[in-house]
Design a protein around this motif. Structure first.
Motif, mmCIF file in Angstrom:
data_model
loop_
_atom_site.group_PDB
_atom_site.id
_atom_site.type_symbol
_atom_site.label_atom_id
_atom_site.label_comp_id
_atom_site.label_asym_id
_atom_site.label_seq_id
_atom_site.Cartn_x
_atom_site.Cartn_y
_atom_site.Cartn_z
ATOM 1 N N GLY A 84 58.649 3.679 57.308
ATOM 2 C CA GLY A 84 59.346 4.310 56.185
ATOM 3 C C GLY A 84 58.650 4.057 54.869
ATOM 4 O O GLY A 84 58.555 4.949 54.023
ATOM 5 N N ASN A 85 58.154 2.845 54.697
ATOM 6 C CA ASN A 85 57.468 2.521 53.461
ATOM 7 C C ASN A 85 56.174 3.297 53.328
ATOM 8 O O ASN A 85 55.775 3.664 52.232
ATOM 9 N N VAL B 198 63.664 3.181 58.820
ATOM 10 C CA VAL B 198 62.663 4.022 58.159
ATOM 11 C C VAL B 198 63.125 4.338 56.739
ATOM 12 O O VAL B 198 62.348 4.240 55.777
ATOM 13 N N CYS B 199 64.391 4.692 56.618
ATOM 14 C CA CYS B 199 64.924 5.006 55.284
ATOM 15 C C CYS B 199 64.955 3.780 54.381
ATOM 16 O O CYS B 199 64.697 3.886 53.183
ATOM 17 N N CYS C 140 69.378 8.949 53.135
ATOM 18 C CA CYS C 140 68.707 7.669 53.273
ATOM 19 C C CYS C 140 69.448 6.642 52.434
ATOM 20 O O CYS C 140 69.768 6.905 51.282
ATOM 21 N N LEU D 127 61.540 3.380 53.127
ATOM 22 C CA LEU D 127 61.249 4.385 52.111
ATOM 23 C C LEU D 127 61.807 3.966 50.754
ATOM 24 O O LEU D 127 61.160 4.137 49.722
ATOM 25 N N ALA D 128 63.007 3.385 50.777
ATOM 26 C CA ALA D 128 63.670 3.020 49.532
ATOM 27 C C ALA D 128 63.066 1.768 48.891
ATOM 28 O O ALA D 128 63.288 1.519 47.705
ATOM 29 N N LYS E 70 63.008 10.660 60.561
ATOM 30 C CA LYS E 70 64.361 10.226 60.902
ATOM 31 C C LYS E 70 64.992 11.133 61.957
ATOM 32 O O LYS E 70 65.479 10.667 62.978
ATOM 33 N N GLY F 153 57.795 7.679 54.827
ATOM 34 C CA GLY F 153 59.014 8.289 54.317
ATOM 35 C C GLY F 153 59.990 8.700 55.398
ATOM 36 O O GLY F 153 59.831 8.393 56.562
ATOM 37 N N CYS F 154 61.015 9.439 55.006
ATOM 38 C CA CYS F 154 62.150 9.782 55.865
ATOM 39 C C CYS F 154 61.902 10.966 56.792
ATOM 40 O O CYS F 154 62.785 11.327 57.543
ATOM 41 N N ARG F 155 60.752 11.551 56.772
ATOM 42 C CA ARG F 155 60.539 12.793 57.532
ATOM 43 C C ARG F 155 60.647 12.608 59.043
ATOM 44 O O ARG F 155 60.798 13.574 59.768
ATOM 45 N N GLU G 174 69.376 15.171 54.893
ATOM 46 C CA GLU G 174 68.645 13.923 55.073
ATOM 47 C C GLU G 174 69.218 12.873 54.149
ATOM 48 O O GLU G 174 68.997 12.895 52.953
#
Length: 188
Positions: free
Chosen positions: A152-153, A22-23, A95, A26-27, A160, A156-158, A93
């Motif tokens: 994640g994309n 997921v992270c 990531c 997100l990145a 995790k 986001g990281c919420r 958190e």
């Protein structure tokens, strides 16, 4: 061990990989299926290999501690699950970056699959057919990791910490089930 139980363990083990995937998603400025596949292959591969290594180690000691194997399985799963629950409750958190280079992916894959090594030891005590089990765990982790990159994309990281909490609870409950079955409290 039934297929349902193996699936539940596979999902529980893959939650760390899912959270990191997921992270990674997100990145990534733009999600690519190739990148998601790379993440899935690393995490699924290591998540399948580690229980196999643990199984090989566990079979060396299985005969010596058969009378206590259910306690060992319970303790290992409870410790792994408890640690995942503790990590999920920490407020920090972290990531990782979007890099998919060999070094960073190998480190992340090892870090997210160490708990699977201990589960492999447990499989040795429970005489689980190891090749189908580790293949199944690898495929489940691969699938959830690819999905994790996409999630994640998009989100986001919420999620995790929730994934880690769910994985930890699953492993603790499976450990309790194994213990209660061997003690004669559950008969299903």
């Amino acid at each position: 061990m039934s297929l349902t139980e193996l699936f539940i363990i596979a999902v529980g083990l893959s939650m760390d990989a899912f959270a990191v995937a997921v992270c990674k998603g997100l990145a990534m400025p733009r999600m690519s299926w190739k990148g998601a596949g790379v993440v899935g292959l690393y995490f699924g591969g290591f998540q399948g290999a580690m229980p196999f290594i643990g199984y090989l180690l566990g079979t060396r000691f299985r005969d010596a501690i058969t009378a206590y194997d259910h306690w060992i399985a319970f303790i290992l799963l409870a410790l792994i699950g408890g640690n995942m629950i503790k990590e999920s409750l920490e407020t920090e958190e972290e990531c990782p970056d979007a890099s998919l280079d060999v070094r960073s992916m190998t480190l992340l894959a090892v870090a997210t699959s160490i708990d699977a090594l201990a589960v492999g030891v447990t499989f040795a005590f429970l005489t689980v057919p190891i090749l189908p089990a580790v293949s199944f765990i690898g495929v489940v982790t691969f699938t959830l990791s690819v999905v994790g990159v996409k999630v994640g994309n998009v989100f986001g990281c919420r999620y995790k910490s929730r994934a880690e909490l769910a994985g930890g609870l699953i492993l603790v409950l499976m450990g309790l089930k194994i213990l209660f079955e061997h003690l004669g409290y559950l008969n299903f």
